[in-house]
Motif scaffolding. Structure first.
Motif, mmCIF file in Angstrom:
data_model
loop_
_atom_site.group_PDB
_atom_site.id
_atom_site.type_symbol
_atom_site.label_atom_id
_atom_site.label_comp_id
_atom_site.label_asym_id
_atom_site.label_seq_id
_atom_site.Cartn_x
_atom_site.Cartn_y
_atom_site.Cartn_z
ATOM 1 N N ALA A 1 1.551 32.492 55.581
ATOM 2 C CA ALA A 1 0.006 32.738 54.892
ATOM 3 C C ALA A 1 0.219 32.178 53.460
ATOM 4 C CB ALA A 1 -0.210 34.296 54.934
ATOM 5 N N ARG A 2 1.497 32.295 52.741
ATOM 6 C CA ARG A 2 1.472 31.890 51.266
ATOM 7 C C ARG A 2 1.934 30.612 51.132
ATOM 8 N NH1 ARG A 2 4.792 36.175 51.004
ATOM 9 N NH2 ARG A 2 6.530 35.028 50.345
ATOM 10 N N ALA A 3 2.600 29.917 52.217
ATOM 11 C CA ALA A 3 3.309 28.603 51.768
ATOM 12 C C ALA A 3 2.314 27.692 52.790
ATOM 13 C CB ALA A 3 4.577 28.414 52.277
ATOM 14 N N GLU A 4 1.297 26.828 51.969
ATOM 15 C CA GLU A 4 0.577 25.951 52.599
ATOM 16 C C GLU A 4 0.266 24.963 51.590
ATOM 17 O OE1 GLU A 4 -3.762 26.872 53.297
ATOM 18 O OE2 GLU A 4 -2.616 28.106 54.489
ATOM 19 N N GLU A 5 -0.149 23.721 51.945
ATOM 20 C CA GLU A 5 -0.678 22.786 50.910
ATOM 21 C C GLU A 5 -1.863 21.551 51.612
ATOM 22 O OE1 GLU A 5 0.864 18.991 48.352
ATOM 23 O OE2 GLU A 5 2.279 19.954 49.387
ATOM 24 N N ILE B 1 6.357 45.964 44.055
ATOM 25 C CA ILE B 1 5.713 45.920 45.462
ATOM 26 C C ILE B 1 6.467 44.714 45.945
ATOM 27 C CG2 ILE B 1 3.590 47.388 44.925
ATOM 28 C CD1 ILE B 1 2.203 44.674 44.704
ATOM 29 N N SER B 2 6.075 44.694 47.560
ATOM 30 C CA SER B 2 6.332 43.374 48.168
ATOM 31 C C SER B 2 5.924 42.451 47.860
ATOM 32 C CB SER B 2 6.449 43.934 49.675
ATOM 33 O OG SER B 2 5.183 43.826 50.078
ATOM 34 N N LEU B 3 6.397 41.135 48.311
ATOM 35 C CA LEU B 3 5.852 39.905 48.184
ATOM 36 C C LEU B 3 4.380 39.808 49.030
ATOM 37 C CD1 LEU B 3 8.649 37.331 48.244
ATOM 38 C CD2 LEU B 3 7.375 38.097 46.262
ATOM 39 N N GLU B 4 4.278 40.635 50.295
ATOM 40 C CA GLU B 4 3.225 40.555 51.051
ATOM 41 C C GLU B 4 2.181 41.512 50.374
ATOM 42 O OE1 GLU B 4 6.638 40.917 51.907
ATOM 43 O OE2 GLU B 4 6.507 39.062 53.235
ATOM 44 N N ASP B 5 2.594 42.553 49.816
ATOM 45 C CA ASP B 5 1.516 43.345 49.312
ATOM 46 C C ASP B 5 0.867 42.456 47.883
ATOM 47 O OD1 ASP B 5 1.643 45.512 51.075
ATOM 48 O OD2 ASP B 5 2.950 46.614 49.867
ATOM 49 N N ALA B 6 1.772 41.852 47.138
ATOM 50 C CA ALA B 6 1.425 41.108 45.773
ATOM 51 C C ALA B 6 0.514 40.015 46.291
ATOM 52 C CB ALA B 6 2.656 40.734 45.292
ATOM 53 N N PHE B 7 0.706 39.326 47.459
ATOM 54 C CA PHE B 7 0.014 38.383 47.883
ATOM 55 C C PHE B 7 -1.457 38.694 48.213
ATOM 56 C CE2 PHE B 7 -1.570 34.973 51.159
ATOM 57 C CZ PHE B 7 -1.706 34.041 50.050
ATOM 58 N N ALA B 8 -1.278 39.829 48.925
ATOM 59 C CA ALA B 8 -2.783 40.500 49.429
ATOM 60 C C ALA B 8 -3.309 40.777 48.307
ATOM 61 C CB ALA B 8 -2.371 41.687 50.381
ATOM 62 N N ARG B 9 -2.988 41.486 47.199
ATOM 63 C CA ARG B 9 -3.577 41.761 46.000
ATOM 64 C C ARG B 9 -4.373 40.441 45.362
ATOM 65 N NH1 ARG B 9 -1.151 47.376 43.319
ATOM 66 N NH2 ARG B 9 -0.368 47.986 45.310
ATOM 67 N N PHE C 1 -11.042 36.997 46.529
ATOM 68 C CA PHE C 1 -12.180 37.163 47.421
ATOM 69 C C PHE C 1 -13.381 38.067 46.759
ATOM 70 C CE2 PHE C 1 -14.620 39.572 50.712
ATOM 71 C CZ PHE C 1 -15.255 38.687 51.241
ATOM 72 N N SER C 2 -12.942 38.914 46.056
ATOM 73 C CA SER C 2 -14.024 39.903 45.478
ATOM 74 C C SER C 2 -14.779 39.301 44.360
ATOM 75 C CB SER C 2 -13.308 41.045 44.745
ATOM 76 O OG SER C 2 -12.550 40.766 43.905
ATOM 77 N N SER C 3 -13.727 38.145 43.505
ATOM 78 C CA SER C 3 -14.556 37.404 42.463
ATOM 79 C C SER C 3 -15.067 36.215 42.732
ATOM 80 C CB SER C 3 -13.291 37.258 41.204
ATOM 81 O OG SER C 3 -12.521 36.465 41.882
ATOM 82 N N GLY C 4 -15.099 35.810 44.198
ATOM 83 C CA GLY C 4 -15.662 34.514 44.591
ATOM 84 C C GLY C 4 -14.805 33.210 44.081
ATOM 85 N N ARG C 5 -13.559 33.537 44.035
ATOM 86 C CA ARG C 5 -12.896 32.282 43.351
ATOM 87 C C ARG C 5 -11.654 32.235 44.443
ATOM 88 N NH1 ARG C 5 -10.326 33.641 38.295
ATOM 89 N NH2 ARG C 5 -10.483 31.424 37.648
ATOM 90 N N SER C 6 -11.004 30.898 44.105
ATOM 91 C CA SER C 6 -9.770 30.494 45.050
ATOM 92 C C SER C 6 -8.483 31.465 44.622
ATOM 93 C CB SER C 6 -9.687 29.141 44.920
ATOM 94 O OG SER C 6 -8.728 28.644 43.560
ATOM 95 N N VAL C 7 -7.585 31.524 45.628
ATOM 96 C CA VAL C 7 -6.251 32.158 45.237
ATOM 97 C C VAL C 7 -5.430 31.199 44.014
ATOM 98 C CG1 VAL C 7 -3.964 32.855 46.182
ATOM 99 C CG2 VAL C 7 -6.084 33.242 47.408
ATOM 100 N N LEU C 8 -5.688 30.055 44.187
ATOM 101 C CA LEU C 8 -4.821 29.223 43.423
ATOM 102 C C LEU C 8 -5.211 29.437 41.774
ATOM 103 C CD1 LEU C 8 -2.655 26.922 42.938
ATOM 104 C CD2 LEU C 8 -4.606 25.271 43.557
ATOM 105 N N ASP C 9 -6.671 29.582 41.942
ATOM 106 C CA ASP C 9 -7.519 29.659 40.487
ATOM 107 C C ASP C 9 -6.777 31.142 39.725
ATOM 108 O OD1 ASP C 9 -8.386 27.279 40.285
ATOM 109 O OD2 ASP C 9 -10.468 27.959 40.759
ATOM 110 N N VAL C 10 -6.902 32.141 40.709
ATOM 111 C CA VAL C 10 -6.642 33.381 40.281
ATOM 112 C C VAL C 10 -5.003 33.425 39.867
ATOM 113 C CG1 VAL C 10 -6.170 35.816 40.877
ATOM 114 C CG2 VAL C 10 -8.245 34.682 41.186
ATOM 115 N N ALA C 11 -4.297 32.653 40.670
ATOM 116 C CA ALA C 11 -2.837 32.576 40.131
ATOM 117 C C ALA C 11 -2.423 32.097 39.114
ATOM 118 C CB ALA C 11 -1.979 31.924 41.412
ATOM 119 N N ARG C 12 -3.352 30.934 38.621
ATOM 120 C CA ARG C 12 -2.882 30.344 37.386
ATOM 121 C C ARG C 12 -3.405 31.038 36.235
ATOM 122 N NH1 ARG C 12 -5.322 24.638 39.697
ATOM 123 N NH2 ARG C 12 -2.891 23.872 40.678
#
Length: 233
Positions: free
Chosen positions: A53-57, A194-202, A208-219
């Motif tokens: 779920a986390r590792a893709e390109e 917390i676990s990596l799974e919980d961190a990624f879920a957050r 999703f709630s902010s209408g942005r991509s996971v990549l943008d939020v991570a950066r």
């Protein structure tokens, strides 16, 4: 015999688009363009390597529209491509409005981007799954050349593996990136204990709630533009 002739025909068509490109990104983009050219009724295509779920390109897309749709799948963690990889089988969605009930969030977001039908094919070598070839169209309707799409996914798999070997990488499963997401997930997990799974879920939920991509939020998280406490609950 006929399958061999069909594969040869498709291989020649792919070669026309890939013979003069260099690097994995250029090759993947050319492979996607070839799929759009060869498959009637397909408007766009994308190639995505997946491991979890986390590792893709997303290694290549025929246009920005396809890239955006791939990003939506990654952000939401659902969609035909996700299912095709998980089950190692094609997922054919002729009408997203009717058939997309399995992925309500993806269907709503992708429909808003103009997607009407999608067809996802796993990239695989034997029992090893590497990713998916995702085909998109702006109008509803089935894919008439499913057998050709399966062969194109196979040709794309071998082309990417061959390019990877030429780049002196001896690992069969290609290195997946989205390193910013992985780093942000690890940082969030460590800070909140917390676990990596919980961190990624957050991360995913905030995106999703902010209408942005996971990549943008991570950066933003890595650059301290988002405080950690905003993702604490």
């Amino acid at each position: 015999m006929l399958d061999g002739q069909r594969r040869d025909r498709l291989a020649r068509a792919v070669e026309e688009f890939t013979s003069a490109v260099f690097g994995r990104a250029g090759l993947a983009r050319a492979l996607c363009t070839a799929c759009v050219h060869v498959l009637s009724g397909v408007d766009a295509a994308a190639l995505t390597l997946r491991a979890s779920a986390r590792a893709e390109e997303m290694v290549g897309a025929s246009d920005e529209w396809a890239a955006r749709l791939e990003e939506i799948q990654y952000t939401l963690g659902e969609g035909p491509g996700v299912l095709a990889f998980r089950e190692a089988a094609p997922v054919l969605v002729a009408d997203l409005g009717e058939d997309g009930v399995r992925w309500p969030a993806f269907s709503a977001a992708a429909s808003a981007e103009g997607l009407a039908a999608m067809f996802a094919f796993p990239l695989r070598v034997g029992g090893i799954r590497l990713g998916t070839l995702d085909l998109y169209r702006r109008r509803a309707g089935g894919l008439t050349a499913v057998a050709d799409a399966v062969l194109l996914a196979d040709l794309a798999t071998h082309a990417l593996l061959e390019q990877n070997e030429q780049a002196a990488d001896d690992q069969l499963r290609m290195t997946l990136s989205y390193q910013d997401v992985n780093m942000a997930t690890g940082m969030l997990a460590a800070q909140l204990r917390i676990s990596l799974e919980d961190a990624f879920a957050r991360l995913r939920a905030h995106a999703f709630s902010s209408g942005r991509s996971v990549l943008d939020v991570a950066r933003d998280l890595l650059e301290r533009r988002i405080p950690l406490d905003r993702l604490a609950d």
